[in-house]
Design a protein around this motif. Structure first.
Motif, short mmCIF file in Angstrom:
data_model
loop_
_atom_site.label_atom_id
_atom_site.label_comp_id
_atom_site.label_asym_id
_atom_site.label_seq_id
_atom_site.Cartn_x
_atom_site.Cartn_y
_atom_site.Cartn_z
N GLY A 1 101.14 174.76 92.40
CA GLY A 1 101.54 173.37 92.25
C GLY A 1 100.86 172.70 91.08
O GLY A 1 100.67 173.30 90.01
N GLU A 2 100.47 171.44 91.26
CA GLU A 2 99.81 170.72 90.17
C GLU A 2 98.52 171.41 89.76
O GLU A 2 98.11 171.35 88.61
CB GLU A 2 99.53 169.27 90.59
CG GLU A 2 100.76 168.39 90.55
CD GLU A 2 100.45 166.94 90.85
OE1 GLU A 2 100.67 166.10 89.97
OE2 GLU A 2 100.01 166.66 91.98
N ASN A 3 97.89 172.06 90.72
CA ASN A 3 96.64 172.79 90.47
C ASN A 3 96.76 174.20 91.04
O ASN A 3 97.54 174.43 91.98
CB ASN A 3 95.46 172.05 91.10
CG ASN A 3 95.28 170.66 90.51
OD1 ASN A 3 94.86 170.52 89.36
ND2 ASN A 3 95.60 169.64 91.29
N PRO A 4 95.98 175.15 90.52
CA PRO A 4 96.13 176.55 90.95
C PRO A 4 95.91 176.81 92.44
O PRO A 4 96.40 177.82 92.95
CB PRO A 4 95.07 177.28 90.11
CG PRO A 4 94.91 176.44 88.89
CD PRO A 4 95.05 175.02 89.38
N HIS A 5 95.20 175.93 93.14
CA HIS A 5 94.96 176.18 94.56
C HIS A 5 96.07 175.62 95.45
O HIS A 5 96.01 175.75 96.67
CB HIS A 5 93.62 175.57 94.99
CG HIS A 5 93.55 174.08 94.82
ND1 HIS A 5 93.23 173.48 93.62
CD2 HIS A 5 93.77 173.07 95.71
CE1 HIS A 5 93.24 172.17 93.77
NE2 HIS A 5 93.57 171.89 95.03
N GLN A 6 97.12 175.03 94.86
CA GLN A 6 98.20 174.44 95.63
C GLN A 6 99.46 175.31 95.54
O GLN A 6 99.90 175.66 94.45
CB GLN A 6 98.54 173.03 95.11
CG GLN A 6 97.43 172.01 95.32
CD GLN A 6 97.76 170.69 94.64
OE1 GLN A 6 97.40 170.46 93.49
NE2 GLN A 6 98.46 169.82 95.38
N ALA A 7 100.03 175.66 96.71
CA ALA A 7 101.29 176.40 96.74
C ALA A 7 102.44 175.46 96.42
O ALA A 7 102.37 174.26 96.69
CB ALA A 7 101.49 177.03 98.12
N ALA A 8 103.53 176.00 95.84
CA ALA A 8 104.64 175.14 95.43
C ALA A 8 105.94 175.92 95.37
O ALA A 8 105.95 177.15 95.19
CB ALA A 8 104.35 174.50 94.07
N HIS A 9 107.03 175.20 95.51
CA HIS A 9 108.38 175.77 95.44
C HIS A 9 109.30 174.70 94.87
O HIS A 9 109.07 173.51 95.06
CB HIS A 9 108.84 176.19 96.84
CG HIS A 9 109.94 177.20 96.83
ND1 HIS A 9 109.70 178.56 96.95
CD2 HIS A 9 111.29 177.08 96.70
CE1 HIS A 9 110.85 179.21 96.90
NE2 HIS A 9 111.83 178.33 96.75
N PHE A 10 110.36 175.12 94.21
CA PHE A 10 111.32 174.19 93.63
C PHE A 10 112.63 174.30 94.39
O PHE A 10 113.22 175.38 94.49
CB PHE A 10 111.54 174.53 92.14
CG PHE A 10 112.45 173.57 91.41
CD1 PHE A 10 112.64 172.26 91.83
CD2 PHE A 10 113.12 173.98 90.26
CE1 PHE A 10 113.47 171.38 91.15
CE2 PHE A 10 113.95 173.11 89.55
CZ PHE A 10 114.12 171.82 90.01
#
Length: 547
Positions: free
Chosen positions: A245-254
């Motif tokens: 996500g915004e930072n490497p420790h945050q998971a994210a999906h679009f």
């Protein structure tokens, strides 16, 4: 003439009525009878109508099959759904109905079991909740909504009068039929989402909150004309897994909205470069929104964005000239940023862009020569979008997640404001050149994080002050960035001046014109300060906060 299992019938039509909420159903059915409709109904609804003197036929008599399983099965029958789903313009459909003794159903009046209010009860059991999951109701509504060109779906008592009026006037337009169908599918989607959330243990709302869902009456002027649903269901289609996500420790999906157009970032075509990141997508979307806000200027425009704020915007007779001005506006901040252009990119402009460190370049197209230039920069992402289509559909909304919920609002679409509505509040009105610079600054400041101040000429931004805790601080940053160019520039402020200090600062820097919303209790002080300095100031009457 219409064909049914009863033979040729040029008068009677058939309405299926099965409602849990019986508000207004008696006068509605009386109106249907006056219009020549036969009424077909289920147990409790049939009893209710009969008690009020309305002749009805029961569903079990119609189908020849009794209600079973404590009423769980009563309308799930081919004689019901065949009558709902048959196309009147398809001879094979009509032949199938005749062969199987099925009557056409012209109108369905159904509302759903009150699952929402049931689970709102503090003492509700799983057994009671599950029994309130409606199966037959959504099935009939969805069948009618699918076949809305021939079978009218009516689920909201608030629509009864409109439907009767349309039937009486013979004005069942395709648009009206589709409106009722949309209401059905939206309601059943929300209904199913609530059932899913309940069964998954995600419904944590209090009884009061759930029972009030759908009854809130907004008090704000802008919300008065919006039909906000009591339960909002947001659907997304998986677009891509993001590394983080915004930072490497945050998971994210679009996720992509169903029906997203080719004008959006969600539908952008990537021609080269690394995979898009979470921050890339946010910044690219911001750049595209800013760029499209200048559509009504009718000129080539270039936008440079850094951390979702514009750092430079330029317009010109050519896209090369527009980019030169956007780059000149802030040649430092553009480093590592995103550039969006509203005209195709040729070789010469590609050479200029390739000399900079950029994350993304967005344009409607890249020439073959430009692509060869960019190919040397393997990590640079090239995106194309269709800028001939509108970016936002009418009545579009945006939403923002907060802890425990999300905020929904209509889109602050740029270009809907006319400068004819601006009010000159100073002794001196802006000159034509100042007016055009104010227009440019005002359009830009809408996309700068609040508190925001923009200094601009008629063709480019000169200084941008973003995200400050006070307006004077934002003005100081914009003026410092503009340097000598501040003299003779125009200032745009996203909100009113709470006191005259920003105007005094503008006067000291040599700014000659200001656009601001107005509306402060101390507006007169700012007007006086502008008059003392010979500054022309207009009130736009509209604020553009961006948090």
């Amino acid at each position: 003439m219409r064909q049914t299992s009863r033979g040729v019938d040029d008068v009677a039509k058939l309405a299926l009525v099965s409602v849990f909420d019986k508000t207004g159903i008696v006068p509605f059915c009386e109106g249907l009878k006056r219009l020549g409709y036969d009424i077909l109904s289920t147990g409790n609804t049939a009893k209710h109508l009969a008690e009020h003197g309305i002749e009805v036929a029961t569903v079990d008599a119609h189908t020849g099959f009794p209600e079973i399983l404590d009423g769980r099965v009563k309308t799930l029958h081919p004689k019901i759904h065949g009558g709902l789903l048959a196309r009147r313009d398809n001879p094979e459909h009509l032949q199938a109905l005749e062969a199987n003794g099925i009557d056409l159903i012209d109108l369905v009046v159904v509302n759903l079991y009150p699952f929402q209010s049931t689970i709102a009860r503090p003492d509700v059991t799983d057994e009671a909740a599950i029994e309130m999951i409606d199966i037959g109701g959504p099935s009939m509504l969805r069948s009618a909504a699918k076949n809305h060109a021939f079978c009218l779906p009516v689920m909201d008592p608030a629509d009864y009068d409109r439907v009767l009026q349309a039937l009486e006037q013979g004005d069942l337009s395709a648009e009206f039929r589709r409106e009722l169908a949309v209401k059905v599918f939206a309601a059943t989607a929300r209904y199913d989402a609530l059932v899913a959330d309940y069964l998954a243990g995600r419904v944590q709302s209090t009884a009061e909150e759930l029972s009030e869902a759908g009854t809130f009456q907004g008090q704000a002027d802008a919300s008065a004309s919006v039909d906000w649903p009591g339960l909002l269901h947001i659907t997304g289609i998986s677009k891509m897994k993001l590394r983080y996500g915004e930072n490497p420790h945050q998971a994210a999906h679009f996720y992509m909205e169903p029906g997203a157009s080719d004008a959006t970032i969600a539908r952008a075509v990537q021609w080269q470069g690394k995979e898009l990141s979470y921050n890339n997508i946010q910044d690219a979307d911001a750049a595209l929104n800013i760029l499209r806000a200048f559509d009504d200027f009718g000129e080539p425009v270039a936008v440079a964005v850094k951390h979702m704020n514009p750092c430079g915007i330029g317009r010109g007779e050519t896209i090369d000239e527009a980019f030169a001005r956007a780059n000149e506006a802030d040649p430092v901040s553009i480093f590592g940023g995103i550039v969006a252009l509203n005209r195709p990119v040729g070789e010469a402009l590609a050479e200029r862009l390739a000399k900079l460190f950029l994350e993304i370049v967005i344009a409607p197209a890249f020439s073959e020569e430009a692509q060869r230039v960019f190919h040397k920069k393997k990590n640079l992402r090239l995106l194309t979008v269709d800028m001939a289509q509108p970016l936002w559909q009418p009545n579009a909304t945006t939403w923002k997640r907060v802890s425990g919920g999300f905020l929904v609002q209509s889109v602050d679409v740029a270009g809907g404001e006319s400068t004819n509505e601006w009010q000159v509040v100073t002794k001196r009105a802006p000159s034509p050149e100042e007016h055009e610079a104010l227009r440019f600054a005002w359009r830009t400041v809408q996309f700068v994080k609040s508190n925001a101040i923009v200094l601009a000429s008629a063709t480019m931004t000169l200084g941008i002050g973003a995200g400050q805790m006070n307006r004077v601080g934002a003005a100081k940053i914009a003026i410092e960035q503009a340097g000598r160019r501040a003299k003779g520039s125009a200032m745009g402020s996203d909100a009113f001046f709470p006191m005259r200090d920003t105007v005094d600062l503008a006067a000291k820097a040599g700014i000659t014109a200001i656009a601001q919303p107005g509306g402060s209790i101390r507006d007169e002080e700012s007007i006086q300060a502008a008059d003392e300095a010979g500054i022309a100031m207009v009130f736009t009457g509209r604020r553009h906060f961006l948090h």
